[in-house]
Design a protein around this motif. Structure first.
Motif, PDB file in Angstrom:
ATOM      1  N   ASN A 112       0.831  -1.219   0.000  1.00 29.14           N
ATOM      2  CA  ASN A 112       0.000   0.000   0.000  1.00 29.14           C
ATOM      3  C   ASN A 112       0.860   1.263   0.000  1.00 29.14           C
ATOM      4  N   GLU A 113       1.963   1.209   0.714  1.00 31.49           N
ATOM      5  CA  GLU A 113       2.866   2.356   0.780  1.00 31.49           C
ATOM      6  C   GLU A 113       3.479   2.655  -0.592  1.00 31.49           C
ATOM      7  N   LYS A 114       3.810   1.579  -1.321  1.00 31.46           N
ATOM      8  CA  LYS A 114       4.460   1.747  -2.626  1.00 31.46           C
ATOM      9  C   LYS A 114       3.477   2.116  -3.739  1.00 31.46           C
ATOM     10  N   TYR A 115       2.237   1.614  -3.615  1.00 37.30           N
ATOM     11  CA  TYR A 115       1.341   1.719  -4.779  1.00 37.30           C
ATOM     12  C   TYR A 115       0.014   2.416  -4.505  1.00 37.30           C
ATOM     13  N   GLY A 116      -0.013   3.261  -3.485  1.00 37.33           N
ATOM     14  CA  GLY A 116      -1.148   4.172  -3.366  1.00 37.33           C
ATOM     15  C   GLY A 116      -2.279   3.660  -2.503  1.00 37.33           C
ATOM     16  N   SER A 117      -3.342   4.472  -2.465  1.00 42.40           N
ATOM     17  CA  SER A 117      -4.452   4.196  -1.563  1.00 42.40           C
ATOM     18  C   SER A 117      -5.181   2.918  -1.950  1.00 42.40           C
ATOM     19  N   LYS A 118      -5.721   2.249  -0.945  1.00 45.10           N
ATOM     20  CA  LYS A 118      -6.433   0.983  -1.164  1.00 45.10           C
ATOM     21  C   LYS A 118      -7.591   1.171  -2.137  1.00 45.10           C
ATOM     22  N   ASP A 120      -8.245   3.591  -4.481  1.00 48.66           N
ATOM     23  CA  ASP A 120      -7.844   3.873  -5.866  1.00 48.66           C
ATOM     24  C   ASP A 120      -7.348   2.605  -6.546  1.00 48.66           C
ATOM     25  N   PHE A 121      -6.528   1.865  -5.832  1.00 51.09           N
ATOM     26  CA  PHE A 121      -5.964   0.643  -6.391  1.00 51.09           C
ATOM     27  C   PHE A 121      -7.071  -0.366  -6.699  1.00 51.09           C
ATOM     28  N   THR A 124      -9.026   0.595  -9.820  1.00 54.97           N
ATOM     29  CA  THR A 124      -8.248   0.395 -11.050  1.00 54.97           C
ATOM     30  C   THR A 124      -8.142  -1.081 -11.418  1.00 54.97           C
ATOM     31  N   TRP A 195       2.286  -1.503 -11.318  1.00 59.81           N
ATOM     32  CA  TRP A 195       3.078  -2.117 -10.251  1.00 59.81           C
ATOM     33  C   TRP A 195       3.697  -3.439 -10.699  1.00 59.81           C
TER      34      TRP A 195
END
Length: 457
Positions: A112-118, A120-121, A124, A195
């Motif tokens: 989550n830290e590397k690839y954004g908010s839960k 939004d992810f 997508t 990612w």
């Protein structure tokens, strides 16, 4: 003359099945087995891949030598959210990690830290972050906790493609498996998510092909067309897509109850994710809006408790028929009475209370509460589209109380049930066939039944 048939291996978590279908897709042979699970390095139960492989080869070799059948093609449907990791020598590197196993929270936090908010992810990828249920996160977990194993991976194959690989030796990926809440896919870009490229996971994922792809091979001296495998829920959907002209919702019931809308337009919205919607993919990569409930598993757990509470045999629930009087008594001053074991729902009771003196009353109460959750799930995947046709297949299609309640609560829809113990297997057979289907197919092959809502007096 030997009868020409299509063979299908249909691999569930519990039952491993083998079917033969004739040219009209009528079942002419079936074989079932079950295996004891094995354990991974942490002692967590998981599929015994070696036993599975031996059974697949044994069954197929024996049917090839059968005097009455001529196998012209074979395909494979299996459960999803599972990966097999192979090295340069085609050796399996790890256990087939169970999708119910937890991924350590520090790995989830790192992701989550590397690839954004839960949120939004999830929007997508069509896949809320759900640990091992996201097979993509399994790869992230392997890379960051077992780097020495990760470095040895030549291919990571989704389970349907691994089962095909056993026979073909050809490594591929395909849309229905990638679309099975893996968190690998960007539905807007129609490509792997950024990612996947940043972590260089794409390097171990074989080229993507359609599930309709087949490989002509000489197998033990016989010319056979072999499919590349298909995710079982997507396979179960296929016969409906090919034979039903009007828009519909399919609810495929079993351990998981999955409501699928193959006609949804646009990606998931924030509100969909909050209602636990996910995306699947059709065989051509098109989006299927879906909502999952652990309904069959919850039902099984609650039946154990009810049977114990009322001191009745464990299969007594199978004898219960829908009772209008009981139903109207329950809903007159309705309140939720069950605390779920495997499902999180804001409306459930804080603790289970059973004020009834008979199993029948408690059972009807249970079914009303389960059905209300299922109805919400269907409404969520329908969205604003006015879809009038509803199909229910799988285990609950034979449950009279469930079906009567569903037809009552969804009176604006035409509800039909199908006998699809063959559902995913038949879909896998159709997937590699050029046969055109019509509306009669479901009646002929699926024992299609329409159900009318009961009359309120």
């Amino acid at each position: 003359m030997k009868e020409k048939v299509t063979a299908v291996f249909d691999i569930g978590k519990t039952n491993k099945k083998f079917f033969l279908f004739d040219k009209d897709f009528q079942e002419v042979y079936r074989e079932y087995t079950r295996f004891d699970t094995t354990e991974d390095e942490d002692g967590y139960p998981t599929e015994d891949l070696e036993k599975l492989k031996k059974w697949l080869k044994k069954v197929f070799d024996s049917i090839l030598n059968a005097k009455q059948y001529n196998i012209t093609s074979i395909n494979f449907s299996t459960y999803g959210a599972s990966l097999v990791h192979l090295d340069e020598n085609d050796e399996v590197l790890t256990p087939l990690y169970n999708y119910t196993k937890d991924i350590p929270q520090d790995i989830i936090d790192l992701f989550n830290e590397k690839y954004g908010s839960k949120l939004d992810f999830a929007v997508t990828t069509g896949s809320p972050v759900s640990g091992m249920l996201n097979s993509g996160l399994q790869l992230f977990w392997l890379k960051h906790t077992k780097p020495e194993i990760f470095k040895k991976i030549k291919y990571s194959l989704h389970l349907p493609q691994y089962v095909s690989y056993i026979f073909t030796g050809i490594a591929v990926s395909e849309y229905t498996s990638i679309g099975c809440h893996t968190a690998l896919w960007n539905y807007a870009k129609k490509d792997y998510h950024d990612w996947v490229y940043k972590e260089e996971i794409n390097k171990i994922l074989p080229r993507i092909v359609s599930a309709e792809t087949s490989i002509n091979m000489n197998y033990n001296g016989k010319r056979i067309k072999l499919g590349v495998g298909i995710h079982d829920s997507s396979a179960a959907l296929l016969p409906y897509i090919r034979s039903v002209k009007k828009k519909f919702i399919l609810v495929s019931t079993g351990t998981w109850s999955i409501a699928m809308n193959p006609f949804s337009k646009g990606g998931l919205k924030d509100s969909d994710i909050k209602k636990k919607c996910i995306n699947y993919m059709r065989i051509n990569g098109k989006t299927v809006k879906a909502s999952r409930l652990f309904l069959g598993n919850e039902y099984k757990e609650q039946i154990k408790r009810l049977s114990n509470h009322f001191q009745v045999p464990l299969d007594y629930h199978k004898t219960i028929r829908f009772d209008h009087d009981i139903y109207f008594t329950i809903v007159k001053n309705f309140e939720h009475m069950y605390k779920w074991v495997c499902i999180s729902d804001e409306k459930m009771a804080k603790s289970t209370k059973i004020p009834y003196t008979t199993f029948e009353y408690a059972y009807h109460q249970l079914m009303v509460e389960l059905v209300l959750m299922q109805v919400e799930s269907i409404k969520t995947v329908s969205g604003k589209e006015k879809i009038k046709k509803l199909y229910i297949d799988g285990g609950f299609s034979d449950n009279e109380v469930f079906i009567q309640l569903m037809s009552h609560y969804l009176r604006n829809m035409t509800l039909s049930t199908t006998n699809s113990s063959l559902g995913s297997a038949l879909g896998a057979a159709l997937c590699i066939s050029d046969t055109k289907l019509n509306a009669k197919f479901l009646r002929k092959n699926y024992t299609l039944k329409k159900h009318l809502p009961f009359i309120i007096q």
